[in-house]
Design a protein around this motif. Structure first.
Motif, short mmCIF file in Angstrom:
data_model
loop_
_atom_site.label_atom_id
_atom_site.label_comp_id
_atom_site.label_asym_id
_atom_site.label_seq_id
_atom_site.Cartn_x
_atom_site.Cartn_y
_atom_site.Cartn_z
N GLY A 75 0.81 -1.22 0.00
CA GLY A 75 0.00 0.00 0.00
C GLY A 75 0.84 1.27 0.00
N THR A 76 1.95 1.26 0.65
CA THR A 76 2.73 2.48 0.82
C THR A 76 3.27 3.05 -0.50
N PRO A 77 3.91 2.21 -1.37
CA PRO A 77 4.41 2.76 -2.63
C PRO A 77 3.30 3.33 -3.50
N ALA A 78 2.13 2.64 -3.48
CA ALA A 78 1.01 3.13 -4.30
C ALA A 78 0.56 4.50 -3.80
N ALA A 79 0.46 4.61 -2.48
CA ALA A 79 0.04 5.89 -1.89
C ALA A 79 1.06 6.98 -2.20
N ALA A 80 2.34 6.58 -2.12
CA ALA A 80 3.41 7.55 -2.41
C ALA A 80 3.34 8.04 -3.85
N THR A 81 3.05 7.08 -4.77
CA THR A 81 2.94 7.44 -6.18
C THR A 81 1.80 8.42 -6.39
N ALA A 82 0.64 8.06 -5.74
CA ALA A 82 -0.53 8.94 -5.88
C ALA A 82 -0.22 10.33 -5.35
N SER A 83 0.49 10.34 -4.21
CA SER A 83 0.81 11.62 -3.61
C SER A 83 1.75 12.43 -4.52
N ALA A 84 2.72 11.74 -5.13
CA ALA A 84 3.66 12.42 -6.04
C ALA A 84 2.92 12.99 -7.24
N GLU A 85 1.94 12.20 -7.74
CA GLU A 85 1.16 12.67 -8.90
C GLU A 85 0.33 13.90 -8.53
#
Lengths: 141, 377
Positions: free
Chosen positions: A6-16
């Motif tokens: 979950g963390t990398p996906a959330a990080a990606t979303a946050s970066a986007e």
């Protein structure tokens, strides 16, 4: 496991999200830099006049009534006919020889049933208009 | 009900238009009639004069025909009032006509009186009239360097003007590339650099940043035009090359002549905005003696209260609102930034950092003003 995936996906979303926010900020900055006192003044001037015009139009009882009447299908059809008549008359006028004038010419014109129908329409409108105007002045309007 | 509005400036025009909108049904039914008497057929956007003085606006941008700003139901006459007969509920005008009223709104405004200070009218540039603003711009344009003194007469219209003119001078000479050749000295009549404490606190470091010299407790006594020296009541003086003055103001002469108020300022109830002792006479804008700034915004907010109350009296027999002393002043902090001060009887202003969007807001307002006096904003 759930946390790890979950963390990398959330990080990606946050970066986007951040990237999109940065793009938006760039857009605002670009618009701000492109503005000048003159542009702002002209826009405000147009807006001011626009608001005034809109106010006058929306508080004009005659115009509001006219718009209500124009909403009727027969009046919309009348408008379409009027627009077509203007176009056709304009074209016909361009190809018709200039009128010679005189009584004979007028008689030839009124022999056309269409012309007579048109005159009748105008006289009907005139008759109703004069009656309405007389009523208005009688009531001190 | 006969409503008479005396004066066609910001306050009078907003009152008349707001009333015409609120009471349109009653006017159509013949129950209410609104009449406006003004000294001029033109309406001037007075805050624009500062821009004219710095070449940022042309004089013709400041004017509109007064009739074009008024609701068509308002009976408008260019016929200034010369006599107020409050005991008879009537006024007499220059043309000799008599206008009766049930409710009257006095909105005659104020005037500059530079002649109260010897030498000021001849020796100083001002921007409180079209001719003065154009002349001041021409003087600034030809100025190549030297000492500029800014002095302030009291009382005066637009409390922020002394500070704004300093910011504008700084930016104007910077843009011309000669700021280093110009010394700007600001003189203010009280013990700090602005009458509003919060504005003084905010402006002082700004003045320091721009290299503006300042002297407080400087009440202009006279101007020695010959020797180019301005002297104070406090026995100080300053030699200048160019003198810019915020001239002292008084209320209109007709108010003084009719004994309605000392200095032309009418004693006014601070919440009801009625003339003291006359519940059917309202006072708006500069004409009041209220302890609020003499600005268009104060006139605007007062006008809203007055028109709402007169219309509620017509409709339900009683007023519904009180004026809270609200004033909103734009502060141009140069040629590309601005901030604002908003305050009322209870709350002092809380100045925000100057910004370019705020400057654009002010530039926009310069045009939106016409929408505002029509009673739309």
């Amino acid at each position: 496991m759930t946390t790890e995936t979950g963390t990398p996906a959330a990080a990606t979303a946050s970066a986007e999200d951040l990237h999109q926010l940065a793009e938006l900020a760039n857009l605002v900055t670009a618009a701000r830099d492109a503005m000048s006192d003159d542009i702002v003044t002209r826009l405000a001037g147009a807006m001011s006049e626009g608001i005034t015009l809109l106010d006058r139009l929306t508080r004009n009882e005659g115009l509001i009534y006219l718009l209500q009447e124009l909403d009727r299908p027969e009046n919309q059809h009348f408008l379409v006919s009027l627009a077509n008549a203007f176009t056709e008359a304009s074209r016909e006028l361009a190809t018709t020889p200039q009128a010679q004038g005189g009584l004979g010419c007028a008689i030839r014109l009124v022999r056309d049933p269409g012309v007579l129908e048109g005159l009748r329409l105008v006289s009907l409108i005139g008759s109703r208009l004069s009656k309405s105007m007389r009523e208005m002045h009688r009531h001190g309007g | 009900m006969r409503i008479l509005v005396v004066g066609g400036g910001t306050g009078g025009t907003i009152v008349a238009n707001n009333l015409a909108r609120r009471l349109s049904g009653e006017i159509r039914a013949g129950k209410v009639k609104i009449t406006m008497l003004s000294a001029s057929d033109k309406h001037m956007y007075q805050p624009g004069l500062l821009y004219v003085a710095f070449g940022q606006m042309m004089p013709d941008e400041l004017y509109r025909d007064q009739a074009s700003l008024l609701e068509s139901s308002i009976d408008f006459h260019v016929d200034p009032v010369e006599q107020f007969e409050l005991d008879k509920n009537q006024v007499k005008t220059k043309s000799g006509k008599v206008y009766m009223y049930d409710v009257m709104v006095i909105a005659t405004g104020s005037r500059i009186v530079p002649e109260q200070i010897p030498g000021l009218a001849e020796g100083a540039e001002t921007f409180y009239s079209e001719a003065g603003a154009v002349k001041m711009f021409k003087r600034l344009r030809e100025f190549q360097g030297g000492k500029i003194a800014v002095v302030v007469g009291v009382p005066h219209k637009c409390p922020i003007a002394p500070v704004e003119v300093i910011f504008s001078l700084n930016d104007y000479f910077k843009a011309r590339g000669i700021r280093d050749k110009v010394t700007i000295k600001y003189h203010y009549p009280i013990g700090r650099i602005h009458t509003i404490k919060e504005v003084a606190t905010w402006a002082k470091p700004e003045f320091d940043r721009m290299g503006i010299e300042y002297e407080t407790l400087f009440n202009v006594k006279e101007v020695d035009v010959q020797n180019k020296v301005v002297k104070s009541e406090e026995d100080t003086e300053y030699a200048y090359d160019l003198l810019i003055a915020i001239p002292p103001h008084r209320g209109m002469e007709v108010i003084e002549k009719n004994g309605l108020g000392e200095g032309g300022w009418i004693p006014t109830d601070r919440h009801k905005l009625t003339m003291n002792g006359h519940d059917n006479v309202y006072v708006v804008g500069d004409t009041t003696n209220l302890p609020v700034s003499k600005t268009g915004s104060a006139a605007h907010f007062e006008a809203e209260v007055i028109s709402e109350n007169i219309s509620s009296i017509v409709k339900i027999g009683t007023p519904v609102r009180d004026y809270d002393g609200k004033v909103y002043c734009f502060i141009e902090t140069g040629h590309d930034s601005a901030t604002y001060a908003m305050f009322n009887y209870q709350n002092p202003p809380n100045l925000k950092p100057p910004s370019k969007p705020m400057h654009w807001f002010k530039m926009s307002y310069n045009k939106m003003y016409w929408t505002s006096v029509r009673g739309l904003l």
